[in-house]
Design a protein around this motif. Structure first.
Motif, short mmCIF file in Angstrom:
data_model
loop_
_atom_site.label_atom_id
_atom_site.label_comp_id
_atom_site.label_asym_id
_atom_site.label_seq_id
_atom_site.Cartn_x
_atom_site.Cartn_y
_atom_site.Cartn_z
N ALA A 128 -0.55 0.03 -9.62
CA ALA A 128 -1.34 -1.02 -8.76
C ALA A 128 -2.06 -2.24 -9.47
CB ALA A 128 -2.22 -0.12 -8.22
N LYS A 129 -2.38 -1.73 -10.92
CA LYS A 129 -3.13 -2.68 -11.82
C LYS A 129 -2.20 -3.79 -12.04
CE LYS A 129 -6.65 0.51 -13.39
NZ LYS A 129 -7.21 1.42 -14.62
N GLY A 130 -0.96 -3.38 -12.36
CA GLY A 130 0.05 -4.19 -12.81
C GLY A 130 0.44 -5.48 -11.58
N GLY A 187 -4.75 -8.84 11.74
CA GLY A 187 -5.21 -8.13 12.90
C GLY A 187 -5.15 -6.72 12.55
N GLN A 188 -4.26 -6.39 11.55
CA GLN A 188 -4.34 -4.77 11.08
C GLN A 188 -5.80 -4.60 10.45
OE1 GLN A 188 -0.66 -3.99 8.88
NE2 GLN A 188 -0.14 -2.87 10.68
N GLY A 189 -6.08 -5.36 9.47
CA GLY A 189 -7.35 -5.35 8.81
C GLY A 189 -8.40 -5.30 9.74
N LEU A 190 -8.73 -6.07 10.85
CA LEU A 190 -9.54 -5.99 11.87
C LEU A 190 -9.72 -4.52 12.55
CD1 LEU A 190 -9.31 -9.52 13.30
CD2 LEU A 190 -11.13 -8.60 12.00
N GLN A 229 0.92 -1.16 -0.05
CA GLN A 229 0.03 0.13 -0.13
C GLN A 229 0.88 1.39 -0.02
OE1 GLN A 229 -2.93 0.19 3.02
NE2 GLN A 229 -3.90 2.09 2.29
N VAL A 230 2.03 1.21 0.80
CA VAL A 230 2.65 2.25 1.15
C VAL A 230 3.32 2.48 -0.52
CG1 VAL A 230 5.09 3.15 1.56
CG2 VAL A 230 3.32 2.21 3.36
N ARG A 231 3.94 1.58 -1.19
CA ARG A 231 4.64 1.81 -2.57
C ARG A 231 3.70 2.09 -3.61
NH1 ARG A 231 5.79 2.40 -6.96
NH2 ARG A 231 7.52 1.27 -8.05
N LEU A 232 2.26 1.56 -3.56
CA LEU A 232 1.49 1.72 -4.96
C LEU A 232 0.34 2.37 -4.46
CD1 LEU A 232 1.89 -2.09 -5.88
CD2 LEU A 232 2.58 -0.08 -7.02
N GLN A 233 0.01 2.93 -3.36
CA GLN A 233 -0.95 3.77 -3.10
C GLN A 233 -2.59 3.03 -3.31
OE1 GLN A 233 -0.44 6.91 -1.03
NE2 GLN A 233 1.32 5.52 -0.86
N SER A 234 -2.48 1.77 -3.15
CA SER A 234 -3.75 1.18 -3.42
C SER A 234 -4.15 0.12 -2.33
CB SER A 234 -3.42 0.24 -4.76
OG SER A 234 -4.47 -0.62 -5.10
N VAL A 235 -5.55 0.53 -1.87
CA VAL A 235 -6.07 -0.58 -1.11
C VAL A 235 -6.39 -1.95 -1.69
CG1 VAL A 235 -8.10 -0.79 0.52
CG2 VAL A 235 -6.87 1.32 -0.01
N GLY A 236 -6.70 -2.05 -2.92
CA GLY A 236 -6.98 -3.22 -3.61
C GLY A 236 -5.60 -4.05 -3.41
N VAL A 237 -4.70 -3.63 -3.92
CA VAL A 237 -3.24 -4.26 -3.88
C VAL A 237 -3.07 -5.09 -2.31
CG1 VAL A 237 -0.83 -4.20 -3.95
CG2 VAL A 237 -2.07 -2.97 -5.53
N ARG A 238 -3.39 -4.06 -1.28
CA ARG A 238 -3.18 -4.44 0.11
C ARG A 238 -4.14 -5.70 0.30
NH1 ARG A 238 -1.97 -1.65 4.91
NH2 ARG A 238 -2.46 -3.15 6.83
N ARG A 239 -5.36 -5.47 -0.15
CA ARG A 239 -6.15 -6.71 0.16
C ARG A 239 -5.69 -7.96 -0.47
NH1 ARG A 239 -11.79 -2.99 -0.67
NH2 ARG A 239 -11.49 -2.13 1.22
N ILE A 240 -5.52 -8.19 -1.69
CA ILE A 240 -5.14 -9.19 -2.31
C ILE A 240 -3.56 -9.71 -1.57
CG2 ILE A 240 -3.91 -10.25 -4.53
CD1 ILE A 240 -5.99 -8.11 -6.03
N ALA A 241 -2.80 -8.85 -1.46
CA ALA A 241 -1.65 -9.26 -0.66
C ALA A 241 -1.87 -9.98 0.66
CB ALA A 241 -0.74 -8.09 -0.46
N THR A 242 -2.94 -9.29 1.21
CA THR A 242 -3.32 -9.96 2.83
C THR A 242 -3.85 -11.51 2.40
OG1 THR A 242 -4.05 -7.83 3.58
CG2 THR A 242 -4.99 -9.93 4.68
N LEU A 243 -4.61 -11.84 1.46
CA LEU A 243 -5.13 -12.85 1.10
C LEU A 243 -3.97 -13.74 0.92
CD1 LEU A 243 -8.51 -12.29 -1.00
CD2 LEU A 243 -8.54 -12.91 1.52
N LEU A 244 -3.05 -13.60 0.09
CA LEU A 244 -2.08 -14.32 -0.18
C LEU A 244 -1.08 -14.78 0.95
CD1 LEU A 244 -0.95 -12.75 -3.78
CD2 LEU A 244 -1.84 -15.18 -3.24
N VAL A 245 -1.19 -13.45 1.96
CA VAL A 245 -0.28 -14.14 2.97
C VAL A 245 -0.75 -15.20 3.95
CG1 VAL A 245 0.37 -13.03 5.19
CG2 VAL A 245 0.95 -11.76 3.29
N VAL A 246 -2.19 -14.97 3.96
CA VAL A 246 -2.90 -16.04 4.71
C VAL A 246 -2.74 -17.46 3.94
CG1 VAL A 246 -5.22 -16.85 5.32
CG2 VAL A 246 -4.47 -14.50 5.71
#
Length: 497
Positions: free
Chosen positions: A414-416, A346-349, A109-126
């Protein structure tokens, strides 16, 4: 092995783990303490902790089993797992620490300024975390059953409970001390018996281990399929290391980028020394425990050799020491994985505003352990090293392109990133499902069981290609972000966003 010795060994490791975790609780007060140990972990302590969490059941038990069953070419696994830290040192460690993030989704999110990227990255971490956690839990159950005769679920549940207690009580502070202790426990547990085993081997007058020519061929094959499997494993292990969430999160705990680089150098030395030992167990197993191959218990060769080669009370005590090390491997790796998953969830919650960040981490730790725990109790057991390789392939196909391109290429959008994360994740994620469910054969089966050679290029190509097509979406603050990532801390510059 004497069940009493095994039970005592496991009990002592469990109590030591809880006691050290309790010490971490005493010094954990702030959100930064719980998530990144206030970024104050020294390189020596942090490298020991990284060694503790990285050297999982696949390293402690799996490498020796692979060498025993399949031959010398299986050494590509530990070589790849170690070399991955060299690439992490060169491309990722210092800039990632300078980003100021807590987790990979934070960095995205810091690098790409995108909440969407953050959410997908969160799912992949899990996803990566669950894929890595399940074999740890299963291995703990197998070890408990082998050593003590207790039902397998006892060891699985015991590890899960201890891990949750440590993460909930002290967060990153607690598990840092626990994992550092467990690295040296694992090293000692493998090193001490080696002297007795080598003495017994030389005194026994046994010949050098003899193996068929296939034992030295790439993955048992000398044709194109064997070579493909070899290179695919190398790609997964080389590039997957820098994308493993529980490895990456440890570099956020260093004081600065220079300390992150020093930590990585020490880790290389610690891993290189450790991986010499499982190889010795695998080679000696060719003489004294070759029957484990046909019995489908090659992973147990480390635990079996002391009683077979030394025998008596000494052999039983050495076996108990190895049992302690194996249980420490399950605990340390599971702790790191649980912390990495709980951190992002936890950060998402906490972002909902209903609960605090620390409460979110604690709730996430309990909830995120339940899925791999249930899977470990209900699913068929896979060889430990094979299960871990799937996690490496998924990390290499998603987070590796995100980190490398995000740190070194201004043109990433972010789209990439979303295209690469989804495309690489689907390729590397569907492959193990098909492998487990259908067990296909031939080239298709090989491509599914070892997907990294084609899934990693897909991830990189999608990120680069889509980013080139969406150049207008490059974040406006990219220049400032890149300066922060690549400017050494010793230079007195404004490092705020």
């Amino acid at each position: 092995m004497n069940a009493t010795y095994g039970i005592v060994a496991i009990t002592l490791v469990a109590l030591a783990t809880l006691a050290i975790g309790a010490f971490g609780l005493r010094v954990s007060r702030t959100t930064s303490d719980f998530y990144v140990a206030s970024r104050s972990v020294s390189p020596v302590l942090n490298s020991s902790a990284i060694g503790g969490e990285y050297l999982s059941a696949a390293s402690f038990l799996g490498v020796a089993g692979l060498v025993l069953a399949h031959g010398a070419d299986m050494l590509w696994y530990p070589i790849g797992w170690t070399t991955g830290y060299l690439l992490l040192l060169v491309f990722v460690a210092a800039p990632l620490r300078r980003s100021g993030a807590y987790t990979i989704p934070d960095f995205a999110q810091v690098r790409l300024q995108s909440v969407g990227v953050r959410r997908i990255a969160t799912l992949l971490v899990v996803g990566v975390g669950w894929l890595y956690l399940m074999p740890q839990f299963q291995g703990a159950g197998l070890t408990m059953r082998t050593v003590t005769g207790a039902p397998g679920w006892v060891g699985t549940v015991l590890v899960a409970v201890i891990v949750v207690i440590n993460v909930v009580s002290g967060g990153m502070r607690s598990i840092t001390f626990v994992q550092a202790f467990q690295y040296w426990l694992k090293l000692t547990a493998l090193l001490v018996p080696v002297f007795f085993l080598l003495h017994a081997w030389t005194s026994d007058g046994q010949p050098s281990p003899v193996a068929p020519d296939a034992w030295f061929a790439p993955f048992g094959e000398s044709d194109a399929m064997g070579l493909y499997a070899t290179y695919s494993v190398l790609i997964a292990t080389f590039l997957g290391t820098m994308g493993l969430p529980h490895v990456v999160v440890r570099f956020y705990t260093n004081p600065d980028g220079h300390a992150a680089r020093r930590t990585t150098l020490i880790v290389l030395a610690l891993l290189g020394g450790f991986y010499l030992l499982p190889t010795i167990y695998g080679v000696l197993g060719r003489i004294y425990a070759s029957d484990l191959i046909s019995a489908g218990r090659a992973d147990a060769v480390v635990l079996e050799l002391p009683s077979r080669m030394v025998g008596g009370t000494t052999g039983e005590l050495l076996g108990a020491l190895l049992t302690a090390g194996a249980f420490g491997a399950f605990l340390s790796t599971s702790s790191g994985l649980t912390m990495s998953i709980a951190g992002v969830v936890g950060q998402g919650l906490a972002r909902t505003g209903a609960i605090s960040t620390i409460t979110g981490l604690r709730l996430a730790a309990v909830g995120c352990v339940m899925v791999p725990l249930v899977l470990a109790l209900t699913a068929d057991r896979l060889p430990v090293a094979n299960s871990v390789t799937f996690a490496f392939a998924l990390a290499a196909s998603t987070f590796c392109p995100l980190l490398v391109l995000g740190i070194w290429w201004r043109g990433l959008t972010a789209k990439g990133a979303i295209a690469g994360l989804i495309g690489g994740g689907l390729c590397a994620g569907v492959a193990p499902v098909l492998t487990i469910a259908r067990q296909p054969e031939g080239w298709f089966g090989l491509l599914m069981s070892q997907p990294a050679a084609w899934s990693v290029p897909v991830g990189f190509a999608l990120m680069v290609g889509v980013s080139l097509l969406t150049r207008a979406d490059i974040p406006t603050n990219v220049a400032r972000t890149m300066v922060r990532l690549h400017t050494p801390e010793r230079l007195d510059v404004d490092r705020r966003f």
